[in-house]
Design a protein around this motif. Sequence first.
Motif, PDB file in Angstrom:
ATOM      1  N   GLY A 118       0.866  -1.126   0.202  1.00 56.39           N
ATOM      2  CA  GLY A 118       0.246  -0.064  -0.013  1.00 56.39           C
ATOM      3  C   GLY A 118       0.813   1.220   0.156  1.00 56.39           C
ATOM      4  N   GLU A 119       0.068   2.356   0.290  1.00 57.22           N
ATOM      5  CA  GLU A 119       0.751   3.688   0.061  1.00 57.22           C
ATOM      6  C   GLU A 119       1.641   4.077   1.501  1.00 57.22           C
ATOM      7  OE1 GLU A 119      -1.059   8.211   0.526  1.00 57.22           O
ATOM      8  OE2 GLU A 119      -1.886   6.913  -0.927  1.00 57.22           O
ATOM      9  N   GLY A 120       1.139   3.912   2.663  1.00 59.69           N
ATOM     10  CA  GLY A 120       1.710   4.188   3.977  1.00 59.69           C
ATOM     11  C   GLY A 120       0.809   4.281   4.889  1.00 59.69           C
ATOM     12  N   PRO A 121       1.133   4.432   6.409  1.00 58.73           N
ATOM     13  CA  PRO A 121       0.367   4.329   7.306  1.00 58.73           C
ATOM     14  C   PRO A 121      -0.670   5.656   7.478  1.00 58.73           C
ATOM     15  CG  PRO A 121       2.474   4.736   8.097  1.00 58.73           C
ATOM     16  CD  PRO A 121       2.380   4.495   6.627  1.00 58.73           C
ATOM     17  N   GLY A 122      -1.921   5.397   7.979  1.00 60.64           N
ATOM     18  CA  GLY A 122      -2.974   6.658   8.124  1.00 60.64           C
ATOM     19  C   GLY A 122      -2.802   6.696   9.766  1.00 60.64           C
ATOM     20  N   GLY A 199      -3.787   1.093  -5.121  1.00 57.63           N
ATOM     21  CA  GLY A 199      -3.714   2.634  -5.120  1.00 57.63           C
ATOM     22  C   GLY A 199      -2.702   3.140  -6.206  1.00 57.63           C
ATOM     23  N   GLY A 200      -2.795   4.311  -6.505  1.00 61.22           N
ATOM     24  CA  GLY A 200      -1.846   5.243  -7.366  1.00 61.22           C
ATOM     25  C   GLY A 200      -0.511   5.188  -7.140  1.00 61.22           C
ATOM     26  N   ALA A 203       1.543   2.073  -6.825  1.00 62.79           N
ATOM     27  CA  ALA A 203       1.492   1.265  -8.418  1.00 62.79           C
ATOM     28  C   ALA A 203       2.632   2.121  -9.108  1.00 62.79           C
ATOM     29  CB  ALA A 203       0.136   1.504  -9.053  1.00 62.79           C
ATOM     30  N   LYS A 204       2.271   3.533  -9.017  1.00 59.97           N
ATOM     31  CA  LYS A 204       3.467   4.434  -9.877  1.00 59.97           C
ATOM     32  C   LYS A 204       4.747   4.320  -9.212  1.00 59.97           C
ATOM     33  CE  LYS A 204       1.409   8.696 -10.610  1.00 59.97           C
ATOM     34  NZ  LYS A 204       0.582   9.906 -10.506  1.00 59.97           N
ATOM     35  N   ALA A 205       4.880   4.310  -8.028  1.00 58.47           N
ATOM     36  CA  ALA A 205       6.203   4.317  -7.337  1.00 58.47           C
ATOM     37  C   ALA A 205       7.043   2.965  -7.595  1.00 58.47           C
ATOM     38  CB  ALA A 205       6.317   4.453  -5.836  1.00 58.47           C
ATOM     39  N   HIS A 238      -7.412   1.914  -4.591  1.00 63.54           N
ATOM     40  CA  HIS A 238      -7.192   1.595  -3.030  1.00 63.54           C
ATOM     41  C   HIS A 238      -8.568   1.368  -2.343  1.00 63.54           C
ATOM     42  CE1 HIS A 238      -5.936   2.874   0.814  1.00 63.54           C
ATOM     43  NE2 HIS A 238      -4.744   2.894   0.610  1.00 63.54           N
ATOM     44  N   PRO A 239      -8.722   0.822  -1.415  1.00 69.16           N
ATOM     45  CA  PRO A 239      -9.899   0.518  -0.671  1.00 69.16           C
ATOM     46  C   PRO A 239     -10.539   1.834  -0.152  1.00 69.16           C
ATOM     47  CG  PRO A 239      -8.332  -1.052  -0.047  1.00 69.16           C
ATOM     48  CD  PRO A 239      -7.762  -0.313  -0.840  1.00 69.16           C
ATOM     49  N   ALA A 240      -9.448   2.717   0.230  1.00 70.76           N
ATOM     50  CA  ALA A 240     -10.212   4.113   0.730  1.00 70.76           C
ATOM     51  C   ALA A 240     -10.855   4.725  -0.488  1.00 70.76           C
ATOM     52  CB  ALA A 240      -8.934   5.136   1.124  1.00 70.76           C
ATOM     53  N   TYR A 241     -10.096   4.722  -1.471  1.00 72.58           N
ATOM     54  CA  TYR A 241     -11.177   5.257  -2.757  1.00 72.58           C
ATOM     55  C   TYR A 241     -12.406   4.396  -2.998  1.00 72.58           C
ATOM     56  CZ  TYR A 241     -12.276   6.067  -7.700  1.00 72.58           C
ATOM     57  OH  TYR A 241     -12.906   6.234  -8.858  1.00 72.58           O
ATOM     58  N   LEU A 242     -12.629   3.340  -2.696  1.00 74.68           N
ATOM     59  CA  LEU A 242     -13.806   2.540  -2.956  1.00 74.68           C
ATOM     60  C   LEU A 242     -14.684   2.913  -1.961  1.00 74.68           C
ATOM     61  CD1 LEU A 242     -12.365  -0.680  -4.044  1.00 74.68           C
ATOM     62  CD2 LEU A 242     -13.469   0.639  -5.596  1.00 74.68           C
TER      63      LEU A 242
END
Length: 267
Positions: A118-122, A199-200, A203-205, A238-242
């Motif tokens: 994933g992207e990182g912690p929230g 998520g973007g 994926a992009k990284a 990303h689940p947050a997007y969904l």
Amino acid sequence: MPNLASSEALKALTDWWLDMGVEVDSARIDALMREVKAPESVLKSVNADADGAPKAAPRRTRGPTDWVAEATRAAAACDSMEALKGAIEAFDGCPLKATCEHTVVWDGVVGADLMVIGEGPGAEEDRRGLPFVGKAGQLLDRMLAAIGRSRTENTFITNVNYWRPAGNRNPDAEELDVCRPFVDRMVELGKPRLIIATGGVPAKALLGSDDGIMKLRGTEYTFTTPGATSIPLIPILHPAYLLRRPQDKSRAWRDLLLIEKRLNELG
């Protein structure tokens, strides 16, 4: 200038907004947090001369390139996932670490054939020290369960960034760069058969792409580490997007079916 109490109040309010699903301007919140925290950082970075006058503490002068090199050396020296986790937790080259409660490294089964990145912690992840444990993480668990996957049995979960950015903004390029050697080494040691990039940002990284997630999702790519480990990678929404756009869950379901099919093919 706001005081420390205001800094804590702003963080708490922002976390509450995010937990309630309110859209916020992450860049503006991050700027406000830096302004609010400035007096605190100044107070912590001074000591006294002999005559009692305050004296600024020496500033760290090592640049991001130095820290990327140090991360590369630290990651390469690790011969196990536990050693790598310890190296990440001990690493001080990312400035985000100073404002976080926890270094969030991974959750799940070490050596699993499926690795979710994933992207990182929230906010909730930072509090608990585990990735994907907030509302988005709960949805991710349900998505994985739909294809017979679980973090307690057969899935490994991590991120491209191990420290929460203030205001839940996206990690910037330097923050991603300094974490990247650890991400690469985690893939080399974990040896998954398939990687999901959620998520973007990841994926992009991971793919070195400028394309958005809507263009990247639904397609299999190959992720290759500097050590020449090559793993199939499938980006998903990303689940947050969904959670914000449930109408796109049909796209996510198609991606999950592709992931299930590829895992079966890969054995």
